[in-house]
Design a protein around this motif. Structure first.
Motif, PDB file in Angstrom:
ATOM      1  N   PRO A  88      53.008  38.136  52.219  1.00  0.00           N
ATOM      2  CA  PRO A  88      53.322  37.605  50.894  1.00  0.00           C
ATOM      3  C   PRO A  88      54.516  36.667  50.883  1.00  0.00           C
ATOM      4  O   PRO A  88      54.533  35.683  50.163  1.00  0.00           O
ATOM      5  CB  PRO A  88      53.594  38.863  50.061  1.00  0.00           C
ATOM      6  N   LYS A 148      48.092  34.863  44.747  1.00  0.00           N
ATOM      7  CA  LYS A 148      47.900  36.019  43.865  1.00  0.00           C
ATOM      8  C   LYS A 148      46.409  36.262  43.621  1.00  0.00           C
ATOM      9  O   LYS A 148      45.950  37.407  43.625  1.00  0.00           O
ATOM     10  CB  LYS A 148      48.620  35.772  42.540  1.00  0.00           C
ATOM     11  N   ILE A 149      45.645  35.197  43.421  1.00  0.00           N
ATOM     12  CA  ILE A 149      44.206  35.349  43.181  1.00  0.00           C
ATOM     13  C   ILE A 149      43.514  35.876  44.434  1.00  0.00           C
ATOM     14  O   ILE A 149      42.634  36.750  44.362  1.00  0.00           O
ATOM     15  CB  ILE A 149      43.591  34.000  42.749  1.00  0.00           C
ATOM     16  N   ALA A 175      44.864  37.703  46.841  1.00  0.00           N
ATOM     17  CA  ALA A 175      45.257  39.097  47.058  1.00  0.00           C
ATOM     18  C   ALA A 175      44.575  40.036  46.073  1.00  0.00           C
ATOM     19  O   ALA A 175      43.980  41.050  46.459  1.00  0.00           O
ATOM     20  CB  ALA A 175      46.779  39.217  46.941  1.00  0.00           C
ATOM     21  N   VAL A 176      44.650  39.686  44.781  1.00  0.00           N
ATOM     22  CA  VAL A 176      44.031  40.527  43.752  1.00  0.00           C
ATOM     23  C   VAL A 176      42.515  40.559  43.931  1.00  0.00           C
ATOM     24  O   VAL A 176      41.876  41.615  43.824  1.00  0.00           O
ATOM     25  CB  VAL A 176      44.406  40.021  42.345  1.00  0.00           C
ATOM     26  N   GLY A 177      41.935  39.395  44.216  1.00  0.00           N
ATOM     27  CA  GLY A 177      40.486  39.319  44.418  1.00  0.00           C
ATOM     28  C   GLY A 177      40.028  40.171  45.586  1.00  0.00           C
ATOM     29  O   GLY A 177      38.997  40.850  45.514  1.00  0.00           O
ATOM     30  N   THR A 178      40.800  40.142  46.675  1.00  0.00           N
ATOM     31  CA  THR A 178      40.454  40.945  47.845  1.00  0.00           C
ATOM     32  C   THR A 178      40.510  42.437  47.530  1.00  0.00           C
ATOM     33  O   THR A 178      39.594  43.195  47.874  1.00  0.00           O
ATOM     34  CB  THR A 178      41.402  40.628  49.015  1.00  0.00           C
ATOM     35  N   VAL A 179      41.578  42.853  46.848  1.00  0.00           N
ATOM     36  CA  VAL A 179      41.729  44.270  46.496  1.00  0.00           C
ATOM     37  C   VAL A 179      40.604  44.710  45.564  1.00  0.00           C
ATOM     38  O   VAL A 179      39.987  45.773  45.764  1.00  0.00           O
ATOM     39  CB  VAL A 179      43.099  44.520  45.840  1.00  0.00           C
ATOM     40  N   LEU A 180      40.305  43.906  44.546  1.00  0.00           N
ATOM     41  CA  LEU A 180      39.253  44.264  43.594  1.00  0.00           C
ATOM     42  C   LEU A 180      37.883  44.327  44.282  1.00  0.00           C
ATOM     43  O   LEU A 180      37.081  45.239  44.010  1.00  0.00           O
ATOM     44  CB  LEU A 180      39.209  43.250  42.442  1.00  0.00           C
ATOM     45  N   THR A 181      37.611  43.383  45.177  1.00  0.00           N
ATOM     46  CA  THR A 181      36.330  43.383  45.887  1.00  0.00           C
ATOM     47  C   THR A 181      36.194  44.615  46.764  1.00  0.00           C
ATOM     48  O   THR A 181      35.124  45.231  46.839  1.00  0.00           O
ATOM     49  CB  THR A 181      36.188  42.109  46.745  1.00  0.00           C
TER      50      THR A 181
END
Length: 667
Positions: free
Chosen positions: A335, A366-367, A369-375
Motif C-alpha cells: 500500500p 483503493k478500487i 484492493a477493495v475489489g480484490t477483497v470483495l471478489t
C-alpha cells in the motif's frame, strides 16, 4: 497531428529505449479521444458473444482455444471504416479489449468445468453440474485475473518495453494502426471465414467426407495398428489447419514430436514390454492386457498421463523462472508503494500535467484492493454455500485459490509476452493435484471433493487465462495511447458476457455430444477428471507416469527445448497434432518462397488473415452444426463414414484446402 502521425507507430515502438528516451504513443497523452461509447461497447459485447461460442466449440473439439484478438480487431476496423467513424482507433481498442475476453474466459472454463459433466455420468447427482456453477466459477475467476494483473501492467508494458516481443499484441496493433489498411484486410478474412466455415460445416453436418484420414484406410495400415500398435492420423478440418499456421513451424514441430514420441515410441513400447499384463493399478476399470488394446486405448489409459506430468512440471518451471517478477509485483502491491505512486500521479501534479499522464492512469489502488477483497469474499461464499457446504473446506479452498492464482499470474503474463501462448492448462493441472491432496487431507473426498476441486480449478484457470490475455490488450493500448483505466474498467463487462455465453454453450454442447462419450475430445477436461478421480476416491494416481512426464520436461528444459509444447503434444491425440504441423509447414512455405523479404512478410500477413478466417469460420459453423443436432437435425450418414473411401475423399478435400490456402496468400 498530421496524417502520418495518425497512422504510423513511432520508430521506437518495438525496440528497447535508449537512456533518457521516451516512447510517445500514437494518440497523444495530452489529448482526449473517443474510446468508451455506445458504439464501442455494443460491438465489444457482440464480439464477446460470437467468439465465446466459437472458441468453446473449437476448444472442446481439439483442446486449443484460438486467440480472438486479431480477427476481432480486423472486424472492428472493418465496421468502423464502413460506418465512416472519425478517430475510431480508441473505440476499436475497446471493442477488441471487451471482445477478447471470449477466448480467455472460454479457455478457463472448458479446460476444467466439462470434467464435472464427464464425472456426473459416472457419479450422478453427487456431481451436479449447472449453468450457475459454470457461470460463477468463470466470472469470479475472470474478475480475479483482471484485478491481480493490474499491478503488473507498468512492469510488462512500460518497464520492459522492447524486451518482450508480444507477438499477438504486435499483430493486433498493426491491424488497428491503419484504418484504411485494416478495412481492406477484412475482405480476405471474410472470404476465408466463409470457405473454412462451409468446409467444416459440410463435414460436421452432412458428413460428405470423413473428419480424419488414417493409415487404417489400407489393409497394411490396419495390420500395423493391430499388431505393432502403430497408427497415423490427421484431422482434415479447416479450423485446425489455420491454428497450425498461426502457431508456426517451430512450436507446431515441437508439439508434433511430443505426440510422435508417445504414439510411435511409448504406445508400441508398452505393448511390446507388457503384452499379456493387465496394468490396472491406477484405473480398476481396465480389464484388458496391454497387448490386446488398440493404440488409442493404450494412449488413453497410459500415454496421456505422461503428458499430464510434463504439463504440470512445465508450469512449475515457469514459476521458478518468473519468481523475480512475482517478488517485484508483491512489492508493488505494498500500500505504501502503490498508494504513494498513484497519489503522485493524480494529486501531486497540476491539472495540465495530469492530463498529459492520461495514458499512465490505472484504476486507483483503493478500487483494486477493495475489489480484490470483495471478489474473494464472494468466491468464499460461493464455495461455502454453493459447492462445499462446509465452512472449513470453504476456508481452505479460498486460501488455495487466492495464493495459486496470484503466484501464477506472472507466469501467464510472461508466457504471453514472450511466445504469445499461455500454459494455463499445465498450471491448472498442478492446481488440481495440489487442491485434491489438500482437500483430502482436511477430510473432503469422493464425488463432493471432485466437484469442489474442479470448481476451484475452474476459478484459478479462468483467472490465469484472463490475466494472460489482458496483458496483450494493455500492451496494445500502451502502443496506441489509449487510457488503461478505461480498458481495465470495461474488461469486467466483457468477462461477464463471456462467462454467461460459455455457460450456455457448454450446456448445449454437452446435451448434443455428451462430454462423457468422447465425441468431443475435451482433452484438458478429460485430463482434469483423470487427475482428481483417483486422488479423491482413494485409488491413488499414476504417479510413476506423471514422474516420467515431469523428468522429460526437466530434461527438455536443460536442453533449451520448450517443454510445454512438447508436453501438450504428448497429451493431445495425434490426429489433432499432425494438422498443426501441416499448418506450420504452410506458414514456413509461404513466408520463404520469395527472395524479396518484403514479399515474404506480406504473404505471411495475408496467411495470418486466411488462417484467422479458417479458425473463426470453422469454429462458428461448428457451433451452428451442434445447435442443429441439438434441435434433432442429425443428417450424418454414419454408414458412409465407416467406409474407407470417405477417408480417401477426406484427404483429397484436405489437399485442395491447402492448395487454396497457399494460392490465396499470393494474390
Amino acid at each position: 497531428m498530421n496524417k502520418k502521425e495518425q497512422t504510423q507507430l513511432p520508430e521506437n515502438a518495438f525496440r528497447e529505449l535508449k537512456e533518457g528516451e521516451e516512447y510517445k504513443p500514437l494518440m497523444s497523452p495530452d489529448r482526449q479521444y473517443p474510446e468508451v461509447n455506445a458504439w464501442s461497447v455494443t460491438w465489444g459485447i457482440v464480439m464477446a458473444v460470437l467468439f465465446s461460442a466459437a472458441a468453446a466449440y473449437l476448444g472442446l473439439k481439439v483442446g486449443q482455444v484460438f486467440e480472438a484478438a486479431i480477427p476481432i480487431a480486423i472486424i472492428a476496423v472493418g465496421v468502423s471504416t464502413a460506418a465512416k467513424r472519425k478517430q475510431g482507433l480508441g473505440e476499436n481498442v475497446i471493442i477488441q479489449s471487451i471482445g477478447a475476453c471470449s477466448g480467455a474466459v472460454v479457455a478457463g472454463a472448458i479446460f476444467t468445468l466439462p470434467a464435472i459433466y464427464i464425472l456426473q455420468a459416472k457419479y450422478g447427482d453427487a456431481m451436479s453440474a449447472s449453468f450457475f456453477k459454470v457461470f460463477f466459477a468463470s466470472l469470479l475467476g475472470g474478475i480475479l485475473g483482471i484485478l491481480f494483473l493490474i499491478p503488473f501492467r507498468k512492469y510488462f508494458v512500460k518497464d520492459m518495453h522492447g524486451k518482450y516481443p508480444f507477438p499477438e499484441a504486435t499483430a493486433t496493433t498493426q491491424v488497428l494502426v491503419s484504418g484504411e489498411k485494416g478495412g481492406s484486410q477484412a475482405k480476405p478474412l471474410l472470404l476465408a471465414g466463409i470457405i473454412g466455415g462451409l468446409y467444416d460445416f459440410i463435414v460436421s453436418t452432412f458428413g460428405w467426407w470423413n473428419e480424419n484420414f488414417t493409415t487404417r484406410v489400407v489393409g497394411f495400415g490396419e495390420t500395423l495398428a493391430e499388431k505393432a500398435k502403430l497408427v497415423f492420423k490427421v484431422n482434415t478440418g479447416a479450423a485446425v489447419l489455420g491454428l497450425g499456421f498461426i502457431i508456426g513451424l517451430k512450436y507446431s514441430f515441437i508439439i508434433c514430436i511430443g505426440s510422435l514420441a508417445v504414439w510411435w515410441i511409448i504406445v508400441p513400447g508398452m505393448a511390446l514390454l507388457f503384452p499379456d499384463t493387465v496394468l490396472n493399478q491406477w484405473d480398476p476399470t481396465i480389464s484388458v492386457a496391454v497387448g490386446d488394446m488398440s493404440p488409442e486405448d493404450i494412449f488413453k489409459a497410459y500415454g496421456k498421463s505422461i503428458g499430464i506430468g510434463g504439463i504440470a512440471m512445465s508450469g512449475v518451471i515457469g514459476i521458478i523462472k518468473s519468481w523475480s517478477i512475482i517478488k517485484a509485483a508483491i512489492m508493488r502491491l505494498n500500500p505504501k508503494n502503490s498508494a504513494t505512486a498513484m497519489v503522485q500521479n493524480e494529486v501531486g501534479k497540476s491539472a495540465e500535467t495530469a492530463e498529459e499522464m492520461r495514458t499512465d492512469k490505472d484504476l486507483p489502488f483503493k478500487i483494486i484492493a477493495v475489489g480484490t477483497v470483495l471478489t474473494l469474499i464472494v468466491t468464499f461464499i460461493f464455495f461455502w454455500l454453493g459447492v462445499m457446504n462446509n465452512l472449513l473446506f470453504a476456508v481452505v479452498g479460498i486460501l488455495l485459490v487466492a495464493v495459486i492464482a496470484f503466484l501464477f499470474t506472472t507466469v501467464a503474463a510472461n508466457a504471453i509476452a514472450i511466445v504469445g501462448s499461455n500454459p494455463v492448462s499445465g498450471m491448472t493441472l498442478m492446481t488440481l493435484i495440489l487442491a485434491s491432496v489438500v482437500m483430502v487431507a482436511v477430510g473432503m473426498e469422493g464425488p463432493g471433493g471432485m466437484l469442489a476441486a474442479l470448481i476451484m480449478g475452474g476459478v484459478v484457470c479462468t483467472a490465469l487465462s484472463v490475466a494472460g490475455s489482458f496483458i496483450t490488450d494493455l500492451k496494445i493500448g500502451y502502443w496506441l495511447g489509449t487510457t488503461p483505466k478505461k480498458q481495465e474498467t470495461w474488461k469486467f463487462l466483457g468477462t461477464l458476457v463471456s462467462a454467461a455465453t460459455v455457460g450456455g454453450v457448454m450446456i448445449v454442447l454437452n446435451q448434443t455430444y455428451n462430454f462423457a462419450s468422447g465425441e468431443l475430445a475435451a482433452p484438458q477436461a478429460n485430463a482434469m477428471a483423470a487427475v482428481i478421480e483417483p486422488l479423491m476416491s482413494g485409488v491413488g494416481a499414476p504417479w510413476v507416469l506423471y514422474a516420467i512426464g515431469a523428468v522429460i520436461a526437466i530434461v527438455l528444459t536443460f536442453c533449451k527445448i520448450p517443454a510445454l509444447p512438447f508436453a501438450l503434444g504428448m497429451f493431445i491425440p495425434i490426429q489433432l497434432n499432425i494438422p498443426l504441423l501441416v499448418g506450420g509447414a504452410v506458414n514456413w512455405y509461404v513466408t520463404s518462397r520469395s527472395k524479396n523479404e518484403d514479399v515474404n512478410k506480406e504473404r505471411g500477413e495475408k496467411g495470418t488473415l486466411i488462417a484467422s478466417g479458417f479458425i473463426a469460420g470453422g469454429a462458428l459453423m461448428g457451433v451452428v452444426s451442434a445447435l442443429m443436432r441439438f434441435a434433432g437435425l442429425n443428417m450424418l450418414n454414419n454408414e458412409w463414414l465407416q467406409n474407407s473411401l470417405s477417408e480417401v475423399l477426406s484427404l483429397a478435400a484436405y489437399i485442395c484446402l491447402i492448395v487454396y490456402f497457399i494460392r490465396a496468400t499470393k494474390k
